[in-house]
Design a protein around this motif. Sequence first.
Motif, PDB file in Angstrom:
ATOM      1  N   GLN A   1       0.845  -1.184   0.000  1.00 56.70           N
ATOM      2  CA  GLN A   1       0.000   0.000   0.000  1.00 56.70           C
ATOM      3  C   GLN A   1       0.883   1.237   0.000  1.00 56.70           C
ATOM      4  O   GLN A   1       1.717   1.424   0.875  1.00 56.70           O
ATOM      5  N   LYS A   2       0.677   2.069  -0.976  1.00 60.15           N
ATOM      6  CA  LYS A   2       1.436   3.306  -1.080  1.00 60.15           C
ATOM      7  C   LYS A   2       0.875   4.371  -0.161  1.00 60.15           C
ATOM      8  O   LYS A   2       1.609   5.189   0.366  1.00 60.15           O
ATOM      9  N   HIS A   3      -0.417   4.368   0.015  1.00 63.39           N
ATOM     10  CA  HIS A   3      -1.116   5.398   0.781  1.00 63.39           C
ATOM     11  C   HIS A   3      -1.544   4.839   2.137  1.00 63.39           C
ATOM     12  O   HIS A   3      -2.152   3.784   2.209  1.00 63.39           O
ATOM     13  N   ARG A   4      -1.232   5.556   3.199  1.00 60.38           N
ATOM     14  CA  ARG A   4      -1.659   5.157   4.549  1.00 60.38           C
ATOM     15  C   ARG A   4      -3.144   5.506   4.702  1.00 60.38           C
ATOM     16  O   ARG A   4      -3.544   6.629   4.434  1.00 60.38           O
ATOM     17  N   HIS A   5      -3.922   4.528   5.129  1.00 65.06           N
ATOM     18  CA  HIS A   5      -5.362   4.750   5.238  1.00 65.06           C
ATOM     19  C   HIS A   5      -5.769   5.171   6.641  1.00 65.06           C
ATOM     20  O   HIS A   5      -5.088   4.887   7.616  1.00 65.06           O
ATOM     21  N   MET A   6      -6.909   5.843   6.733  1.00 62.55           N
ATOM     22  CA  MET A   6      -7.449   6.351   7.992  1.00 62.55           C
ATOM     23  C   MET A   6      -8.238   5.285   8.767  1.00 62.55           C
ATOM     24  O   MET A   6      -8.462   5.427   9.946  1.00 62.55           O
ATOM     25  N   TYR A   7      -8.667   4.247   8.085  1.00 61.05           N
ATOM     26  CA  TYR A   7      -9.430   3.182   8.725  1.00 61.05           C
ATOM     27  C   TYR A   7      -8.480   2.081   9.209  1.00 61.05           C
ATOM     28  O   TYR A   7      -7.324   2.016   8.793  1.00 61.05           O
ATOM     29  N   GLU A   8      -9.007   1.216  10.082  1.00 61.63           N
ATOM     30  CA  GLU A   8      -8.187   0.124  10.619  1.00 61.63           C
ATOM     31  C   GLU A   8      -8.142  -1.069   9.665  1.00 61.63           C
ATOM     32  O   GLU A   8      -7.076  -1.555   9.313  1.00 61.63           O
ATOM     33  N   GLN A   9      -9.300  -1.553   9.280  1.00 65.65           N
ATOM     34  CA  GLN A   9      -9.393  -2.718   8.401  1.00 65.65           C
ATOM     35  C   GLN A   9     -10.705  -2.666   7.642  1.00 65.65           C
ATOM     36  O   GLN A   9     -11.605  -1.921   8.011  1.00 65.65           O
ATOM     37  N   GLY A  10     -10.804  -3.517   6.636  1.00 63.66           N
ATOM     38  CA  GLY A  10     -12.052  -3.607   5.903  1.00 63.66           C
ATOM     39  C   GLY A  10     -12.069  -4.815   5.005  1.00 63.66           C
ATOM     40  O   GLY A  10     -11.070  -5.506   4.846  1.00 63.66           O
ATOM     41  N   ARG A  11     -13.235  -5.014   4.401  1.00 66.36           N
ATOM     42  CA  ARG A  11     -13.412  -6.190   3.563  1.00 66.36           C
ATOM     43  C   ARG A  11     -14.487  -5.930   2.532  1.00 66.36           C
ATOM     44  O   ARG A  11     -15.503  -5.319   2.825  1.00 66.36           O
TER      45      ARG A  11
ATOM     46  N   GLY B   1     -10.183   3.435  -1.997  1.00 64.53           N
ATOM     47  CA  GLY B   1     -10.290   3.658  -0.561  1.00 64.53           C
ATOM     48  C   GLY B   1     -10.503   5.112  -0.176  1.00 64.53           C
ATOM     49  O   GLY B   1     -10.631   5.433   0.998  1.00 64.53           O
ATOM     50  N   SER B   2     -10.567   5.996  -1.151  1.00 67.22           N
ATOM     51  CA  SER B   2     -10.677   7.427  -0.837  1.00 67.22           C
ATOM     52  C   SER B   2     -11.995   7.770  -0.136  1.00 67.22           C
ATOM     53  O   SER B   2     -12.005   8.611   0.769  1.00 67.22           O
ATOM     54  N   THR B   3     -13.081   7.146  -0.502  1.00 70.24           N
ATOM     55  CA  THR B   3     -14.364   7.425   0.158  1.00 70.24           C
ATOM     56  C   THR B   3     -14.328   6.957   1.609  1.00 70.24           C
ATOM     57  O   THR B   3     -14.717   7.701   2.516  1.00 70.24           O
ATOM     58  N   ILE B   4     -13.853   5.743   1.836  1.00 68.19           N
ATOM     59  CA  ILE B   4     -13.780   5.211   3.196  1.00 68.19           C
ATOM     60  C   ILE B   4     -12.801   6.041   4.024  1.00 68.19           C
ATOM     61  O   ILE B   4     -13.061   6.325   5.200  1.00 68.19           O
ATOM     62  N   ASP B   5     -11.685   6.449   3.428  1.00 70.08           N
ATOM     63  CA  ASP B   5     -10.727   7.305   4.131  1.00 70.08           C
ATOM     64  C   ASP B   5     -11.361   8.630   4.548  1.00 70.08           C
ATOM     65  O   ASP B   5     -11.160   9.095   5.669  1.00 70.08           O
ATOM     66  N   ALA B   6     -12.107   9.246   3.644  1.00 68.37           N
ATOM     67  CA  ALA B   6     -12.756  10.521   3.956  1.00 68.37           C
ATOM     68  C   ALA B   6     -13.760  10.336   5.091  1.00 68.37           C
ATOM     69  O   ALA B   6     -13.835  11.157   6.006  1.00 68.37           O
ATOM     70  N   MET B   7     -14.509   9.258   5.048  1.00 65.52           N
ATOM     71  CA  MET B   7     -15.466   8.950   6.125  1.00 65.52           C
ATOM     72  C   MET B   7     -14.734   8.703   7.442  1.00 65.52           C
ATOM     73  O   MET B   7     -15.109   9.239   8.482  1.00 65.52           O
TER      74      MET B   7
END
Length: 171
Positions: A1-11, A143-149
């Motif tokens: 993953q190049k971008h660090r995400h704001m969420y912990e996990q997902g599926r 993942g941009s939508t989930i990150d924004a949320m």
Amino acid sequence: QKHRHMYEQGRGIFVYDGIMRRSVTRYKYYGCREYGDFYARAMYRYAQKELREWKPDLIVPVPVHRSKERQRGFNQAAYLAEKLGHYTGISTDVNIVQKVLKTKSQKKLNALQRRKNLEKAFCVTGDVRGKNILVIDDVYTTGSTIDAMAGCLKRKGAGNVYFLTVCIGRR
């Protein structure tokens, strides 16, 4: 993953291939709510392990702007969230996050444009302090939508943020 995400996990439950793209399109744009019923059952059935691990306190759908909801007749993520909440017994709040900016469609934007497009698009309207949140959407691509949320929820004090989507894009 190049971008660090704001969420912990997902599926994501299904791979976003040609068949699922057509299926989700029928659900979102042509009002085939029976597809949503099937998707929510699949989310419940195939994400049991994650739901037990994550222990979400609240299910929150990705909101759509009022104009888009009027155009479609419903918010597809809210429909899924309510159904999943019914199956799991987890509280669901379809109004705790609002989409306050009318943004461009994410479909034709690259990852950077998607992140920029969603800056300040969401607003938390209720108390999420210390709660583990499960965000529901139809498709996960960059993942941009989930990150924004997740960013919006965490700025208001949410604990961990997880996501569950009907489909997830291939890497």
